[in-house]
Write an enzyme that holds these catalytic residues in place. Structure first.
Site, PDB file in Angstrom:
ATOM      1  N   HIS A  36       0.826  -1.221   0.000  1.00  0.00           N
ATOM      2  CA  HIS A  36       0.000   0.000   0.000  1.00  0.00           C
ATOM      3  C   HIS A  36       0.851   1.259   0.000  1.00  0.00           C
ATOM      4  CE1 HIS A  36       0.392   1.038   4.377  1.00  0.00           C
ATOM      5  NE2 HIS A  36       0.518  -0.260   4.527  1.00  0.00           N
TER       6      HIS A  36
ATOM      7  N   ASP B 216      -0.755   4.387   0.797  1.00  0.00           N
ATOM      8  CA  ASP B 216      -1.282   5.347   1.758  1.00  0.00           C
ATOM      9  C   ASP B 216      -0.527   5.211   3.076  1.00  0.00           C
ATOM     10  OD1 ASP B 216      -2.644   2.768   1.922  1.00  0.00           O
ATOM     11  OD2 ASP B 216      -3.901   3.683   3.477  1.00  0.00           O
TER      12      ASP B 216
ATOM     13  N   ASP C  21       6.431   1.327   6.066  1.00  0.00           N
ATOM     14  CA  ASP C  21       5.002   0.972   6.037  1.00  0.00           C
ATOM     15  C   ASP C  21       4.258   1.869   5.055  1.00  0.00           C
ATOM     16  OD1 ASP C  21       2.512  -0.080   6.739  1.00  0.00           O
ATOM     17  OD2 ASP C  21       2.311   1.201   8.503  1.00  0.00           O
TER      18      ASP C  21
ATOM     19  N   GLU D   1      -5.171   0.994   2.685  1.00  0.00           N
ATOM     20  CA  GLU D   1      -4.947  -0.042   3.697  1.00  0.00           C
ATOM     21  C   GLU D   1      -5.067   0.500   5.113  1.00  0.00           C
ATOM     22  OE1 GLU D   1      -2.799  -2.738   6.435  1.00  0.00           O
ATOM     23  OE2 GLU D   1      -2.351  -0.636   5.980  1.00  0.00           O
ATOM     24  N   GLU D   2      -4.617   1.719   5.325  1.00  0.00           N
ATOM     25  CA  GLU D   2      -4.637   2.292   6.675  1.00  0.00           C
ATOM     26  C   GLU D   2      -6.030   2.724   7.111  1.00  0.00           C
ATOM     27  OE1 GLU D   2      -2.251   1.920   8.508  1.00  0.00           O
ATOM     28  OE2 GLU D   2      -0.355   2.082   7.454  1.00  0.00           O
TER      29      GLU D   2
ATOM     30  N   ASP E  75       4.399  -6.256   4.342  1.00  0.00           N
ATOM     31  CA  ASP E  75       3.850  -5.232   5.232  1.00  0.00           C
ATOM     32  C   ASP E  75       3.765  -5.719   6.677  1.00  0.00           C
ATOM     33  OD1 ASP E  75       2.770  -2.795   5.972  1.00  0.00           O
ATOM     34  OD2 ASP E  75       0.722  -3.327   5.415  1.00  0.00           O
TER      35      ASP E  75
ATOM     36  N   HIS F  91       4.026   3.604  12.043  1.00  0.00           N
ATOM     37  CA  HIS F  91       3.121   4.559  12.693  1.00  0.00           C
ATOM     38  C   HIS F  91       3.829   5.403  13.755  1.00  0.00           C
ATOM     39  CE1 HIS F  91      -0.776   2.141  11.613  1.00  0.00           C
ATOM     40  NE2 HIS F  91       0.110   2.171  10.628  1.00  0.00           N
TER      41      HIS F  91
END
Length: 463
Positions: free
Chosen positions: A83, A85, A114, A148-149, A172, A436
């Protein structure tokens, strides 16, 4: 030419391409015409597809929901699904979060690990196979997701139009191989605040957190009171006594209490410090009478506090395969009339949704708290004898020399949304998981090693 030699030849171009994609801020935004998740994710997708186009691949953009680069012929295909995003960057970065600067052999930026760095490394892994002139019997797709997030809504769009792969992986998570992923719930706990404070302190609002799947690193409360000096002294004493990072200031006719925590991925709440619960701990000591807001705050102080396994809440599930449930209280939004907390609970792979929801409902029964906006993903589990697992173990062992252990994780990946794939890398054992978090980075040498592992994996699955 050997595959690994081919990867080495692409090294500089791979690094530059990762930097190019990381420089696109791709946090979900308000939808626009032709941009279902906002400008950022759409721009990141077009950037990745342009890189793939320049590498010589056929590319397809499915209406800015999702896109892919493709090589080979045939009906069956192997997929690498990642991903583009990212979650919001947050504060406290050493280097700009969207500059993709390289320092001490590390590329810094939101999405480096990520998941922009890994999925671009997979794209170059496929290019390395092409350059090495290795023949494949199956088609290969590198699929770029953009949501995805925030729920993976783009994959439904994809699967409504394309058939799923026969095998593949998502880069991921972490190494060696993720054959189990916990069940995931995201939901709100809501209470109407009908009984107001009857004291000299009135909480006008509490706001904090960014997303359910992030440990909140900031939360603040706005308080109206005639006892400002006393409140300020109480906050300062509380902060000194507990070590919690709370600051208090007067602004206009209001006192603002600000709580600073440490962000982490919602699947690993023990790695963070929850700013919401720090603030709740202080507010719970204030004299708010028999008000509904105090009951709400005290309920969470009693049954959550700083626990990250849900034990006091009654949902402390665990198993031998994947360990304990993870409990993250991610977002708070409280005004004078309603309180809303958004939680992210991830339960063990051998347990069921019913195992979770029944004790959860029992805990809130009679409190006036209700569940809203429940989202649920079932657990994922591949047996150790599955052919896909065996193939990944073979490649990992050959390329690293390390034992290819099987892992179960709390993080939810695309493997739950796309049939026939599992999570594979990119974080190597012993390396920090910075997903994150502020100062997210990927080491350049790890990026290159990922490309080599992914190239051999694609070859083994598609040869």
């Amino acid at each position: 030419m050997k595959i690994n030699d081919s990867v080495d030849m692409l090294r500089d171009e791979l690094i530059q391409s990762v930097q190019e994609v990381v420089r696109v801020k791709s946090v979900e935004e308000e939808a626009k015409l032709g941009m279902p998740f906002g400008e950022g994710p759409a721009n990141a997708l077009e950037t990745a597809l342009e890189i793939a186009r320049n590498l010589g691949f056929k590319v397809v953009n499915l209406d800015n929901y999702v896109g892919y680069a493709e090589y080979g012929e045939g009906d069956e295909y192997v997929a690498v699904l990642g991903h583009l995003d990212v979650v919001p960057e947050g504060d406290g970065w050493k280097y700009p979060p969207y500059a993709a600067e390289i320092h001490d052999g590390k590329i810094y930026g939101r999405g480096t690990t990520d998941d922009k760095g890994p999925i671009i490394s997979a794209l170059f892994a496929l290019k390395a196979i092409v350059d090495a002139k290795v023949s494949l019997s199956k088609k290969v797709r590198i699929i770029f997701g953009t949501n995805e997030e925030s729920g993976s809504k783009e994959l439904k769009y994809y699967l409504d139009r394309e058939k799923p792969p026969v095998s593949g992986f998502t880069p991921d998570a972490e190494y060696p191989i993720i054959n189990g992923e916990k069940g995931i719930t995201i939901f709100d706990l809501v209470k109407d605040l009908n009984t107001k404070p009857q004291r000299d302190i009135n909480i006008k609002y509490i706001r904090g957190g960014q997303k359910a799947n992030m440990v909140p690193d900031y939360c603040e409360a706005g308080i109206i009171t005639d006892l400002k000096s006393s409140l300020i002294e109480s906050c300062e004493n509380f902060s000194e006594r507990t070590g919690y990072d709370l600051k208090i200031e007067e602004k206009d006719n209001m006192v603002k209490v600000k709580s600073y925590g440490v962000s982490a991925h919602g699947s690993l709440p023990h790695l963070g410090k929850n700013a919401i619960m720090q603030l709740f701990a202080f507010l719970g000591e204030l004299d708010l009478g028999t008000s509904d807001i105090l009951k709400f705050i005290n309920f969470f102080n009693r049954y959550v506090g700083f626990e990250v396994n849900g034990e006091s809440f009654g949902v402390g599930l665990s198993d031998d395969v994947s360990g304990e449930l993870s409990f993250n209280l991610g977002v708070v939004e409280i005004d004078e009339n309603k309180a809303r907390l958004t939680l992210n609970l991830r339960y063990p792979v051998t347990k069921t949704y019913e195992d979770l929801i029944k004790p959860l409902e029992e805990r809130i029964d009679g409190t006036g708290i209700r569940i809203e906006n429940m989202q649920h993903q079932k657990p994922l589990y591949f047996s150790e004898d599955h052919p896909l697992i065996k193939t990944l173990q073979k490649v990992y062992s050959e390329q690293t020399g390390d034992e290819p252990k099987l892992l179960s994780i709390g993080g939810g990946t695309y493997a739950k949304e796309m049939p026939n794939i599992v999570a594979f890398g990119p974080i190597f054992p012993g390396k920090p998981d910075l997903d994150h978090q502020t100062n997210e980075y990927i080491e350049v040498e790890d990026l290159i090693l990922n490309a080599k592992i992914y190239a051999h994996t694609i070859y083994e699955l598609a040869k």
